[in-house]
Design a protein around this motif. Sequence first.
Motif, short mmCIF file in Angstrom:
data_model
loop_
_atom_site.label_atom_id
_atom_site.label_comp_id
_atom_site.label_asym_id
_atom_site.label_seq_id
_atom_site.Cartn_x
_atom_site.Cartn_y
_atom_site.Cartn_z
N ALA A 280 11.89 13.56 -3.50
CA ALA A 280 12.82 12.44 -3.38
C ALA A 280 12.78 11.55 -4.63
O ALA A 280 13.81 11.12 -5.13
CB ALA A 280 12.50 11.63 -2.13
N VAL A 281 11.56 11.26 -5.10
CA VAL A 281 11.42 10.45 -6.32
C VAL A 281 11.98 11.22 -7.52
O VAL A 281 12.68 10.65 -8.38
CB VAL A 281 9.95 10.08 -6.58
N ILE B 233 4.33 4.16 -7.52
CA ILE B 233 5.16 5.12 -6.81
C ILE B 233 5.65 4.53 -5.48
O ILE B 233 6.83 4.68 -5.09
CB ILE B 233 4.41 6.44 -6.57
N ARG B 234 4.77 3.84 -4.79
CA ARG B 234 5.18 3.23 -3.52
C ARG B 234 6.29 2.19 -3.75
O ARG B 234 7.24 2.11 -2.97
CB ARG B 234 3.97 2.58 -2.83
N LYS B 235 6.16 1.41 -4.83
CA LYS B 235 7.18 0.41 -5.12
C LYS B 235 8.51 1.06 -5.49
O LYS B 235 9.59 0.57 -5.14
CB LYS B 235 6.70 -0.51 -6.25
N VAL B 236 8.43 2.19 -6.22
CA VAL B 236 9.65 2.94 -6.54
C VAL B 236 10.31 3.42 -5.25
O VAL B 236 11.52 3.31 -5.06
CB VAL B 236 9.33 4.14 -7.47
N GLN B 237 9.50 3.96 -4.33
CA GLN B 237 10.03 4.46 -3.07
C GLN B 237 10.64 3.35 -2.23
O GLN B 237 11.71 3.51 -1.63
CB GLN B 237 8.92 5.20 -2.31
N LEU B 238 10.00 2.20 -2.21
CA LEU B 238 10.55 1.05 -1.50
C LEU B 238 11.87 0.60 -2.11
O LEU B 238 12.84 0.31 -1.41
CB LEU B 238 9.55 -0.11 -1.52
N HIS B 239 11.88 0.55 -3.43
CA HIS B 239 13.07 0.07 -4.14
C HIS B 239 14.29 0.94 -3.86
O HIS B 239 15.41 0.43 -3.73
CB HIS B 239 12.77 0.04 -5.65
N PHE B 240 14.05 2.26 -3.78
CA PHE B 240 15.17 3.19 -3.56
C PHE B 240 15.30 3.63 -2.09
O PHE B 240 16.00 4.59 -1.80
CB PHE B 240 15.02 4.41 -4.48
N LYS B 241 14.58 2.90 -1.20
CA LYS B 241 14.68 3.15 0.25
C LYS B 241 14.32 4.58 0.62
O LYS B 241 15.01 5.26 1.39
CB LYS B 241 16.09 2.79 0.75
N LEU B 242 13.22 5.04 0.03
CA LEU B 242 12.70 6.37 0.33
C LEU B 242 11.48 6.24 1.24
O LEU B 242 10.95 5.13 1.44
CB LEU B 242 12.29 7.08 -0.97
N GLU B 243 11.04 7.35 1.80
CA GLU B 243 9.80 7.33 2.58
C GLU B 243 8.65 6.92 1.67
O GLU B 243 8.48 7.49 0.58
CB GLU B 243 9.53 8.71 3.18
N VAL B 244 7.87 5.94 2.10
CA VAL B 244 6.80 5.41 1.25
C VAL B 244 5.53 6.22 1.47
O VAL B 244 4.89 6.13 2.54
CB VAL B 244 6.55 3.91 1.55
#
Length: 250
Positions: A236-237, A218-229
């Motif tokens: 947001a996800v 999930i953290r990598k998904v958030q990083l990839h899409f420039k979301l709050e990690v």
Amino acid sequence: MPEARIVWRGTKLNKRTVAMIEAAEKLYRSKFAILQGSYNAGGVAASAGTHDGGGAVDIDVASKSPAQRRAVVKAMRQVGFAAWLRTPAQGDWPYHVHAIAIGDKDLSRGAAHQVAEYRRKRNGLANRGKDDGPPGYYGMTWELYLKAHPPAQPVPDSTISLGAMEHARTHDVMTGAWGADRARLIAWAAHPKVGAITKAETVPPKGVPWHLHFQRVIRKVQLHFKLEVTGVFNAAVAAVMKRYGYKIVA
């Protein structure tokens, strides 16, 4: 082995014949009314034994126009039936389409003879007249039709449960639908069109519990899409996944 017999719309047929009729109905774009099915030994004398075994069916077209009757015959032929329009002028019967499923394992002797006559481009009647139906389908079988028109693959489930995502964040063992949701999300994150994780990251490294690995994904998904990690599957996800066609439920 013989064909699998069933009762369909109140008529005895086999599964192969039913599948063929349903395919013909799709081509015709309307359901047919069945007058007589199969496995009807001695049921109708005028049938000359063609309905004694499997693969035989009569369709009511008495109320249809000449063009509609011809369209029914064509649809049946297109999917692998030897089919003809029968008229009151030909015998003691109403307008109907008489059809024999070519290649059926349970054909009666009379039905098999009619298939042979059809392939000789004859009308399947005792007078052995010329075929009077739409030409061009004498070599068609159900198997050839299926090869050219394979059944549509079922649409894969694209539902993601918020409850499953929260459970995955704190639990390692997930079975049933929730386990499928976790696998679905991880497969999405690794898809080439997403690229948030690699294929190697679809399973946790040795010694890493699933719930910690899930948080990492999930953290990598958030990083990839420039979301709050946060490591939490949040709104947001969910919004990102919706853009990819996923449905988010409670």
